[in-house]
Design an enzyme around this catalytic site. Structure first.
Site, PDB file in Angstrom:
ATOM      1  N   SER A 140       3.451  -5.379   9.139  1.00 16.80           N
ATOM      2  CA  SER A 140       4.243  -4.634   8.161  1.00 16.80           C
ATOM      3  C   SER A 140       4.753  -3.297   8.718  1.00 16.80           C
ATOM      4  O   SER A 140       5.938  -2.964   8.562  1.00 16.80           O
ATOM      5  CB  SER A 140       3.438  -4.402   6.880  1.00 16.80           C
ATOM      6  OG  SER A 140       2.230  -3.710   7.153  1.00 16.80           O
ATOM      7  N   ARG A 147      -3.748   0.075   2.179  1.00 17.86           N
ATOM      8  CA  ARG A 147      -4.735  -0.970   2.476  1.00 17.86           C
ATOM      9  C   ARG A 147      -6.161  -0.441   2.357  1.00 17.86           C
ATOM     10  O   ARG A 147      -7.061  -1.124   1.859  1.00 17.86           O
ATOM     11  CB  ARG A 147      -4.521  -1.511   3.873  1.00 17.86           C
ATOM     12  CG  ARG A 147      -3.146  -2.053   4.170  1.00 17.86           C
ATOM     13  CD  ARG A 147      -3.036  -2.394   5.641  1.00 17.86           C
ATOM     14  NE  ARG A 147      -1.660  -2.635   6.053  1.00 17.86           N
ATOM     15  CZ  ARG A 147      -1.300  -2.850   7.302  1.00 17.86           C
ATOM     16  NH1 ARG A 147      -2.213  -2.855   8.251  1.00 17.86           N
ATOM     17  NH2 ARG A 147      -0.036  -3.059   7.614  1.00 17.86           N
ATOM     18  N   GLU A 188      -7.805  -0.048   8.722  1.00 14.95           N
ATOM     19  CA  GLU A 188      -8.347   0.540   9.943  1.00 14.95           C
ATOM     20  C   GLU A 188      -9.625   1.341   9.718  1.00 14.95           C
ATOM     21  O   GLU A 188     -10.480   1.423  10.589  1.00 14.95           O
ATOM     22  CB  GLU A 188      -7.296   1.433  10.620  1.00 14.95           C
ATOM     23  CG  GLU A 188      -6.118   0.682  11.214  1.00 14.95           C
ATOM     24  CD  GLU A 188      -6.451  -0.043  12.519  1.00 14.95           C
ATOM     25  OE1 GLU A 188      -7.641  -0.189  12.842  1.00 14.95           O
ATOM     26  OE2 GLU A 188      -5.501  -0.464  13.195  1.00 14.95           O
ATOM     27  N   LYS A 213      -3.682   4.197  13.776  1.00 13.26           N
ATOM     28  CA  LYS A 213      -4.491   5.258  13.198  1.00 13.26           C
ATOM     29  C   LYS A 213      -5.950   4.829  13.165  1.00 13.26           C
ATOM     30  O   LYS A 213      -6.465   4.366  12.141  1.00 13.26           O
ATOM     31  CB  LYS A 213      -3.975   5.606  11.794  1.00 13.26           C
ATOM     32  CG  LYS A 213      -2.538   6.139  11.813  1.00 13.26           C
ATOM     33  CD  LYS A 213      -2.028   6.453  10.428  1.00 13.26           C
ATOM     34  CE  LYS A 213      -0.619   7.040  10.497  1.00 13.26           C
ATOM     35  NZ  LYS A 213      -0.069   7.364   9.164  1.00 13.26           N
ATOM     36  N   LYS A 232      -8.185   9.979   7.568  1.00 14.08           N
ATOM     37  CA  LYS A 232      -7.686   9.774   6.205  1.00 14.08           C
ATOM     38  C   LYS A 232      -7.921   8.342   5.740  1.00 14.08           C
ATOM     39  O   LYS A 232      -8.079   8.090   4.537  1.00 14.08           O
ATOM     40  CB  LYS A 232      -6.219  10.165   6.104  1.00 14.08           C
ATOM     41  CG  LYS A 232      -5.256   9.379   6.981  1.00 14.08           C
ATOM     42  CD  LYS A 232      -4.662   8.145   6.299  1.00 14.08           C
ATOM     43  CE  LYS A 232      -3.802   7.352   7.257  1.00 14.08           C
ATOM     44  NZ  LYS A 232      -3.199   6.157   6.630  1.00 14.08           N
ATOM     45  N   ARG A 239       3.857 -12.434  17.376  1.00 15.95           N
ATOM     46  CA  ARG A 239       2.958 -13.442  17.940  1.00 15.95           C
ATOM     47  C   ARG A 239       3.294 -14.836  17.407  1.00 15.95           C
ATOM     48  O   ARG A 239       3.132 -15.837  18.103  1.00 15.95           O
ATOM     49  CB  ARG A 239       1.503 -13.105  17.605  1.00 15.95           C
ATOM     50  CG  ARG A 239       0.928 -11.919  18.346  1.00 15.95           C
ATOM     51  CD  ARG A 239      -0.528 -11.689  18.001  1.00 15.95           C
ATOM     52  NE  ARG A 239      -0.720 -11.395  16.580  1.00 15.95           N
ATOM     53  CZ  ARG A 239      -1.244 -12.221  15.696  1.00 15.95           C
ATOM     54  NH1 ARG A 239      -1.625 -13.436  16.083  1.00 15.95           N
ATOM     55  NH2 ARG A 239      -1.393 -11.874  14.430  1.00 15.95           N
ATOM     56  N   ARG A 240       3.746 -14.900  16.160  1.00 14.13           N
ATOM     57  CA  ARG A 240       4.014 -16.186  15.513  1.00 14.13           C
ATOM     58  C   ARG A 240       5.507 -16.487  15.534  1.00 14.13           C
ATOM     59  O   ARG A 240       6.334 -15.677  15.124  1.00 14.13           O
ATOM     60  CB  ARG A 240       3.488 -16.159  14.079  1.00 14.13           C
ATOM     61  CG  ARG A 240       1.970 -16.088  14.013  1.00 14.13           C
ATOM     62  CD  ARG A 240       1.448 -15.437  12.752  1.00 14.13           C
ATOM     63  NE  ARG A 240       1.992 -16.018  11.538  1.00 14.13           N
ATOM     64  CZ  ARG A 240       1.787 -15.505  10.328  1.00 14.13           C
ATOM     65  NH1 ARG A 240       1.079 -14.384  10.193  1.00 14.13           N
ATOM     66  NH2 ARG A 240       2.309 -16.078   9.259  1.00 14.13           N
ATOM     67  N   ASP A 298      -0.413  12.778   4.744  1.00 15.23           N
ATOM     68  CA  ASP A 298      -0.863  11.407   4.975  1.00 15.23           C
ATOM     69  C   ASP A 298      -2.073  11.084   4.114  1.00 15.23           C
ATOM     70  O   ASP A 298      -2.192   9.982   3.553  1.00 15.23           O
ATOM     71  CB  ASP A 298      -1.206  11.242   6.460  1.00 15.23           C
ATOM     72  CG  ASP A 298      -1.224   9.787   6.901  1.00 15.23           C
ATOM     73  OD1 ASP A 298      -0.888   8.909   6.095  1.00 15.23           O
ATOM     74  OD2 ASP A 298      -1.550   9.537   8.078  1.00 15.23           O
TER      75      ASP A 298
END
Length: 335
Positions: free
Chosen positions: A11, A255, A281, A106, A191, A32-33, A244
């Site tokens: 994304s 996420r 992450e 990040k 963050k 990759r796909r 951020d």
């Protein structure tokens, strides 16, 4: 016009590829796909990561990293932080000698405690002056939808930072430049952990006061660690710090916040991973950040509690109680 290679087509990678294409560059993104590369090339979309977003007609995709990197002036890396080292070992020989490498990642590497720019220089041998980071309040879907946003481009070489700034400046995206790579990277990495904590509080229904507590004291943790590692404290009051942090902690598009919310609602880490579907992450980096802080004698209580929950050393309810049970102190960014 620059020749830009973007690795990969998730994304955020797709969003930045579209942004650089909108700014007038020749952009080739590595997917990759094959089905994603085909969708970008034939239908100008990436339904797997950015459904309903129309990508620029000029944006092209390939499944061959060598094709993407050939003659590239700018190489943009947007892959999960913990996979960077292995992927770079393959890609490094393909990077042009003059290219500037830009990190969108990040996180902090788990086994080494290195920031992403440090991993890049270590693996590729590219000097610091040709490695930059882009960080700021940049929720991928909003930028992809061409909603107003800003970011910081940090590089030790101001000329390189300004060149990247010119290459991605559009009517909807305003880039600023800086030389504080350490501060920008740590702001972006920590963050994510604080957003996990805010998500936990949200999932538990603890209220807005609790979320404000976590955001402000989380910023204090970030500044303490950053200052100890040589960052400019003012960086943390800017886009790569407070900006951020606010976006990631407040938006349902985040996420990490979403992952934390799943945990707060009672899901296990494994279940939350499936429910979130994309990489958060902070989950992988929280222990590495905590280890980095301990190595420099820095207290990071929110990060410590998040790591305890992720690693199974404490339940969500235990973590909330432990945070509130801490001894009261004067409010200073370094306390």
């Amino acid at each position: 016009m620059n020749r830009v290679a973007v690795l990969s087509a998730g994304s955020w990678g797709t969003t930045m590829a579209a942004l650089f294409a909108d700014a007038g560059n020749e952009v080739l993104v590595h997917a990759r796909r094959s089905e994603i590369a085909d969708a970008i090339n034939s239908r100008h979309e990436n339904p797997a990561y950015l459904p309903d977003i129309v990508l620029p007609d000029t944006l092209r995709a390939t499944t061959d990293p060598a094709a993407a990197l050939t003659d590239a002036d700018l190489v943009i890396l947007s892959i999960p932080a913990q996979t960077l080292r292995d992927n770079l070992a393959t890609w490094a020989p393909l990077i042009e000698p003059h290219a500037v490498v830009i990190s969108l990642m990040k996180g902090v590497e788990t086994h080494s405690g290195l920031r992403m720019s440090q991993v890049i220089t270590q693996v590729t041998g590219i000097p610091d002056q040709r490695v930059a980071v882009i960080s700021g309040p940049n929720l991928a879907r909003e930028v992809a939808a061409r909603r107003p946003a800003a970011s910081v481009i940090a590089c030790p070489d101001e000329t390189a930072a300004k060149n990247i700034q010119a290459a991605c400046h559009t009517p909807y995206f305003r880039p600023y430049t800086a030389t504080d790579v350490v501060g920008c990277e740590l702001g972006g990495a920590v963050k994510n952990v604080i957003a996990l904590a805010v998500g936990l509080a949200t999932g538990m229904g603890l209220g807005d006061n609790a979320k404000a507590l976590l955001i402000t004291r989380g910023l204090a943790e970030t500044a303490r660690l950053g200052t100890a590692l040589g960052a400019d404290p003012l960086t943390f009051s800017g886009l790569a710090g407070a900006g951020d942090l606010m976006a990631t902690c407040s938006s349902p598009l985040s996420r990490n916040r979403t992952f934390g919310e799943h945990l707060g609602q009672g899901l296990t880490v494994a279940e939350a991973t499936v429910a979130t579907s994309q990489t958060a992450e902070g989950v992988k980096s929280c222990q590495a950040i905590l280890d980095l802080a301990r190595g420099h004698g820095i207290e990071m209580p929110i990060t410590e509690l998040v790591a305890s929950v992720i690693e199974g050393r404490a339940t969500v309810k235990e973590a909330a109680s432990m945070l509130m049970a801490r001894t009261p102190k004067p409010e200073r960014y370094d306390s």
